[in-house]
Design an enzyme around this catalytic site. Structure first.
Site, PDB file in Angstrom:
ATOM      1  N   TYR A  62      -2.815   0.618   9.813  1.00  0.00           N
ATOM      2  CA  TYR A  62      -2.618  -0.035   8.498  1.00  0.00           C
ATOM      3  C   TYR A  62      -0.845  -0.573   7.928  1.00  0.00           C
ATOM      4  CZ  TYR A  62      -3.747  -1.483   4.270  1.00  0.00           C
ATOM      5  OH  TYR A  62      -3.750  -2.439   2.991  1.00  0.00           O
TER       6      TYR A  62
ATOM      7  N   SER B 144       0.524  -1.627   0.677  1.00  0.00           N
ATOM      8  CA  SER B 144       0.305  -0.228  -0.358  1.00  0.00           C
ATOM      9  C   SER B 144       0.930   0.577   0.178  1.00  0.00           C
ATOM     10  CB  SER B 144      -1.202   0.209   1.374  1.00  0.00           C
ATOM     11  OG  SER B 144      -1.590   1.414   1.515  1.00  0.00           O
TER      12      SER B 144
END
Length: 258
Positions: free
Chosen positions: A157, A144
């Site tokens: 995250y 990500s």
């Protein structure tokens, strides 16, 4: 016949990647926590592509589940590609670090970091085996942009994805016979993104089905180990030169790849 394990395969990017592989003739072992949705996905892919598609429901944080996935791949003839796609946010919706539940952070590390590494460890004997048609195996870990950029509320995250990136990079050094890719798909129109930031308008983001073909270029071209983005892979394929035209481009909402 080539064999792949794809985790988080019942929806979103995992399902899209599984569909692309099935269309290319791969046999698949699919993993997700929701048995009903996973079985539906596996049945649909099997009917559409005609290959072997086996659903093994479970959580990647479970050692027994990881062992079951690899055992199923072995029954299909081996393992050529491991796609570590399953992931959780740690909090839904996302919250600042000052408010983030530590239990959620621990759970996210178990699913996003420990589980994928455990699956790699379980799968290495098969991945290291050179097959006449494929050579040694490959690992695709879904990353990500939150792993490399500081976005408010994405810290926990992002920390799991940063850890996954480093593990991937070290794995590539320690296992030079394998191809190890850690790839950022960019923000997509998925249930996970909607859960992360429910107030955001996701209409302008690409669907996972638009992004998956770019990531499959890693497999098709047998690209060297390293970190990639769907945007740069799409640009190399000539699919567009600006963020609005390139599948998987990162827009204003950034972070979750699924």
């Amino acid at each position: 016949m080539s064999v792949a394990i794809v985790t988080g395969a019942s929806r979103g990017l995992g399902r899209a990647l599984a569909g692309e592989l099935a269309a290319r003739g791969w046999d698949l072992v699919l993993s997700a926590r929701g048995a009903a949705a996973l079985e539906e996905t596996a049945a649909g892919l099997g009917r559409a592509a005609g290959g072997k598609v086996v659903a093994v429901a479970g959580d990647v944080s479970s050692a027994a589940h990881r062992a079951g996935l690899v055992a199923t791949a072995r029954e299909l003839g081996g393992l050529d590609l491991l796609v570590n796609n399953a992931g959780v946010l740690g909090a839904e919706p996302l919250v600042p670090l000052a408010e983030h539940p530590l239990g959620g952070l621990r759970a996210a590390f178990e699913v996003n970091v420990v589980g994928p590494l455990g699956l790699v460890q379980e799968a290495l004997p098969l991945l290291r085996t050179t097959r006449a048609d494929m050579g040694a195996g490959a690992v695709l870990n879904i990353s990500s942009d939150a792993a490399v950029e500081a976005y408010a509320t994405w810290g926990a995250y992002g920390a799991t994805k940063a850890a996954g990136d480093l593990i991937s990079a070290v794995l590539a050094v320690e296992e030079p016979g394998l191809r190890v890719w850690w790839a950022d798909p960019g923000s997509m129109r998925t249930r996970m993104m909607a859960a992360a930031e429910p107030g955001e308008d996701l209409a302008g983001l690409p669907a996972p089905e638009e992004v998956a073909p770019a990531l499959l270029r890693l497999v098709e071209r047998a690209l060297p180990s390293g970190r990639y983005t769907a945007r740069e892979l799409a640009a190399q394929a000539g699919w567009g030169a600006d963020a609005g035209a390139v599948p998987g481009a990162v827009g204003a909402v950034s972070g979750a790849g699924r």
